[in-house]
Design a protein around this motif. Sequence first.
Motif, PDB file in Angstrom:
ATOM      1  N   GLU A 364       8.332   2.474   0.897  1.00  0.00           N
ATOM      2  CA  GLU A 364       8.622   1.265   0.121  1.00  0.00           C
ATOM      3  C   GLU A 364       9.414   0.251   0.937  1.00  0.00           C
ATOM      4  N   VAL A 365      10.335   0.760   1.745  1.00  0.00           N
ATOM      5  CA  VAL A 365      11.175  -0.146   2.539  1.00  0.00           C
ATOM      6  C   VAL A 365      10.334  -0.838   3.614  1.00  0.00           C
ATOM      7  N   PHE A 366       9.459  -0.096   4.268  1.00  0.00           N
ATOM      8  CA  PHE A 366       8.567  -0.724   5.262  1.00  0.00           C
ATOM      9  C   PHE A 366       7.682  -1.782   4.610  1.00  0.00           C
ATOM     10  N   SER A 367       7.198  -1.465   3.428  1.00  0.00           N
ATOM     11  CA  SER A 367       6.333  -2.418   2.739  1.00  0.00           C
ATOM     12  C   SER A 367       7.097  -3.691   2.379  1.00  0.00           C
ATOM     13  N   GLN A 368       8.343  -3.529   1.889  1.00  0.00           N
ATOM     14  CA  GLN A 368       9.156  -4.709   1.569  1.00  0.00           C
ATOM     15  C   GLN A 368       9.454  -5.509   2.832  1.00  0.00           C
ATOM     16  N   ARG A 369       9.691  -4.819   3.936  1.00  0.00           N
ATOM     17  CA  ARG A 369       9.934  -5.555   5.180  1.00  0.00           C
ATOM     18  C   ARG A 369       8.674  -6.310   5.594  1.00  0.00           C
ATOM     19  N   VAL A 383       1.359  -6.975   8.587  1.00  0.00           N
ATOM     20  CA  VAL A 383       0.273  -5.995   8.465  1.00  0.00           C
ATOM     21  C   VAL A 383       0.710  -4.665   9.070  1.00  0.00           C
ATOM     22  N   ALA A 384       1.409  -4.724  10.222  1.00  0.00           N
ATOM     23  CA  ALA A 384       1.853  -3.496  10.883  1.00  0.00           C
ATOM     24  C   ALA A 384       2.802  -2.701   9.984  1.00  0.00           C
ATOM     25  N   ASP A 385       3.734  -3.407   9.304  1.00  0.00           N
ATOM     26  CA  ASP A 385       4.661  -2.707   8.412  1.00  0.00           C
ATOM     27  C   ASP A 385       3.938  -2.093   7.216  1.00  0.00           C
ATOM     28  N   LYS A 388       2.312   0.937   8.406  1.00  0.00           N
ATOM     29  CA  LYS A 388       3.312   1.978   8.620  1.00  0.00           C
ATOM     30  C   LYS A 388       3.662   2.661   7.300  1.00  0.00           C
ATOM     31  N   SER A 389       3.774   1.860   6.254  1.00  0.00           N
ATOM     32  CA  SER A 389       4.092   2.449   4.944  1.00  0.00           C
ATOM     33  C   SER A 389       2.974   3.392   4.502  1.00  0.00           C
ATOM     34  N   LEU A 390       1.720   3.040   4.857  1.00  0.00           N
ATOM     35  CA  LEU A 390       0.591   3.908   4.506  1.00  0.00           C
ATOM     36  C   LEU A 390       0.585   5.180   5.350  1.00  0.00           C
ATOM     37  N   GLU A 391       1.071   5.095   6.608  1.00  0.00           N
ATOM     38  CA  GLU A 391       1.194   6.300   7.429  1.00  0.00           C
ATOM     39  C   GLU A 391       2.191   7.272   6.802  1.00  0.00           C
TER      40      GLU A 391
END
Length: 999
Positions: A364-369, A383-385, A388-391
């Motif tokens: 969730e934090v990566f997605s918010q970033r 897109v990269a973040d 990353k959240s999906l990883e």
Amino acid sequence: MSKHLPPFLYPLFLKKRYEKKPIFSYKVFYCLIFIFCCSFQLVSQTLTSREFFDSAEKYRINGDLEAAVEHYSEAIRICKSEGETQNKLCNDAYYNRGLVYMEQDKPNKAMLDFNQCIKLNPQDVGALYLRGRVKLELEDKYGAIDDFSTAIKFSPKESTFYVGLTRAYSLLREFEDAFKNIEQAIQLQPDNEDAYTEKGNIFFQQGDFTAAKVEYQKALNLNANDISANNNYANASKELNNCSEAIEFYTKVINLAPSLPSSYCNRAGCYIVFKKYAQAKVDLEKALDLDGKYAMAYNLMGYVYSKEADYEQAIINYDYALQLNPKLLNARYNRGEAYYHLKKYPKSLEDLNAYIEVDKSNAEVFSQRGLTKLALDDVHGAVADQQKSLEIDPNYIVAYTRIGKCYEKDGNVEEAFKYHSKVVQNDPKNIEAHFNKGMISYTKKEYYDALGSLNTVLEYDQQNAKAFATRAIINFELGKIDDALMDCEKAIALAPQSGAAYYYRGQISYKMSKYEIALEDFDKAIDLGKGNYLYHLHRGLALTALQQFQQAKIELEKVLQKESKNILALITYAQINRNLGVYQTSFDMLSKAKSIVKNKEDKAKIYYEYALTYYEKNDYQKAIQFFLDAIKYNKDYVEAYYRLGLTYSFINNRVVALEQFNKAINLLEQQPTFKDKAEVYSARGTLLIQMEQQEDALKDYEMAVALEPQNSTFYENKGLLLQQLGRYPEALEDLSMAIQLNPQDPQKFFYRGNIHCDLEAFFEAVKDYSKAITLHKSPPSLYYHRRGIAYFNDDKMDSAIFDFDKSLADDPVNADAYYYLGLSESAKENDDSAIKYLSKAIAIDDKNYKYYKARGNAQYSLEQYENATIDYTASIKINSKDEEVHLKKGHANKNLKLYEASINDYTNAITINENSSEAYHGRGKAKYELEKYESSIEDYDKAIALNTEEKGSGAKEIYFNRGVSKKALGLKGEACLDFSKANQMGLFSAKSEINSYCQ
């Protein structure tokens, strides 16, 4: 001791602190129970140390913990200096001072004191147990296990020690050992509520909250006021998403322990789930009053402010939380999200980066970033973040949605659509993805695809204002006006900040003839979207419909300044001038529009407006011609047929008018959005009444009501027609509905009062007439007149006289009012006054037979028989069919001993009604006076046949009079039978005849 223990550490601490129960069993800790009052020998040996010890106890009991520590310390200092014999007192002082340190949240100092206790007495099981508890708080779980195990070694049957050992194993998540020890605790003491609570805590830690509640309930069965069990039961309910139940139990904990901040904080968390933010704030403020350093309470307070979109205040609370506990990562994330909403993207990025430095496993934090980076135009980083959240969490579907948003911002809508579709494939109930797909379809003008996506959104989320607003626009584009209006209203109710939503709702309200509502929406749209000429155009249309013509002209002039060839503005401007009587300007505007217009539909509108202008000028022939021209350009022009029908009706060409109305109604089926459909049916219904086709007219009125069930006039028209047809209950129902829809219209109450009179419900009629009089600023005399009649029929003569006087004050030549005044006075036996009023009625209208009849009756009552016969004769001259007048005239002539004339009058009454017993009786009496005994007996026979005891009164007089006639003929036996019958029926005068004649 910390004030904010995890749930599984609450029970023993809270219970012992607030319930003041002994911590250990009486058998094991008898020395502790008696230490404060029973050691006389020790007191005598160490008076000074004992004195300090006792005073320390008093301070502790009174809550002065600092003074208690000071005096325990002094007792320890003295007893240590006095040698080995004072070990018992020293042990007790260390022990009690350790308890006080626990109360003061000073676990390290408590540990030192319990160490001293154990050093002085290695078998001090109380000190071992308490030291184990302190070690748990200091997270020395293995050390705690050693202490609890040692205590059990010395006292193997003490249930409480097994509870402590269970807690230690639970913290180490060694649940097998935990279960083994808690079962031992329960076996040793089946009524140990703490044991059941601790067993529930084990289930709680394992995530089996239902099983945990079962154990907590067992504890509560033993002690309903057990704070720990109540609190932990609430925690389990909260985890099971049963926040209502959780709130109930947190409230109970608060009532039992009102100074415990964590309960307020926990209950606030439940209120947040229910979006009861005001109540959550109250609880959080209380928690912070109790503990101003409660970091989690500040964090939750910030969350509440974030939910209320007060992000500035939210950040202030997150700041406090992080100052108190810099390791509170949740507050760090929450603050970063709040900065994002405030568009302070660098600060948001700073907080999110700080979180990720500590914890790189939160999707969730990566997605918010990623969202924050997107706001900073770092599309690739965003897109990269999200990737990353999906990883981290392949099931974090929202990341797909946000990747789609990244591509949308990059202008790649096709790629964006693919990602939104992926979300839908993985999560068919994901409303955000459906919404995003719908928005992309809308921008591509694929309206039906967009509508499908938005319908799916609203299937799952009825609170989505954006979806309603967007669907409203699409429905409007597709011509689904009612659906569009409904969606606009929902969108505005949910988020009253969309100018476009107000504009579209205004247009839809306008099409539904709700002009005032439309005007309000156009005003709001103009405020929110200044400079949009379409908003001004439609505001002008609404003002025109409301007949606020000068203001409408101002709006349309604004439009024409920007678009001088706007056909709708030109036609509406012409319409305004027509309504203002400035016909030449109207013709000039129409001429300009005519020179510009190219399509047939607009030409039809212009000719239609020409026709209306000529109609206003009373030039009906030209109006008809232009209506026909409008129809020539638009053969489906319902308004033109309708108006043409009204025009023909106005010039009394009803057959052609009916043809035009029929054509309009035939077209209505093809034009379901035509706003005046009900008016067309109503107009045809009125025409059909004029053509004496009431049944067909009723069908049209019924259709008008069905089409516009909120229009009171249609119910009124239908009700009056039903009254005309004699269908009074149905008429009453329709007038009642008309009143319900328009309760301020006095005429509707008046009409309903008339129907009540028709039904002889005079009390209800009076109420309606009174309401009509109250509502009407200057009530017409007719209202008082009709109420007077209702009062008269309800035998309330004084009220009737008052109303007839009021009626005559406004209408002094109302003959009927004088007539009813006369009747009312007669009813009060004021026949002289009655004659005066009735004479006035006759002076105004000498052609009404009822007036003569009524005056004749009044004169008859005064025994003015000659005058009465004059009035009865005048009444008969006007209307010879009133049986009662002939009867009364016969009675008057008989009283004047004009028996032949009387016989003639009674015969006339019998000619009108051959079943009139009274007429035969009267004629029989007149014949008797002329000594026509046999003929009189024939009339009496007829009278008796028509008027038996069962059929009415007067029979006894008829029998008596027949007996008199028979006596005159010498028919003694028959005469006596009649006298006897009359006597049996209650005529006492017959008895004298029996006594004198029949004996």
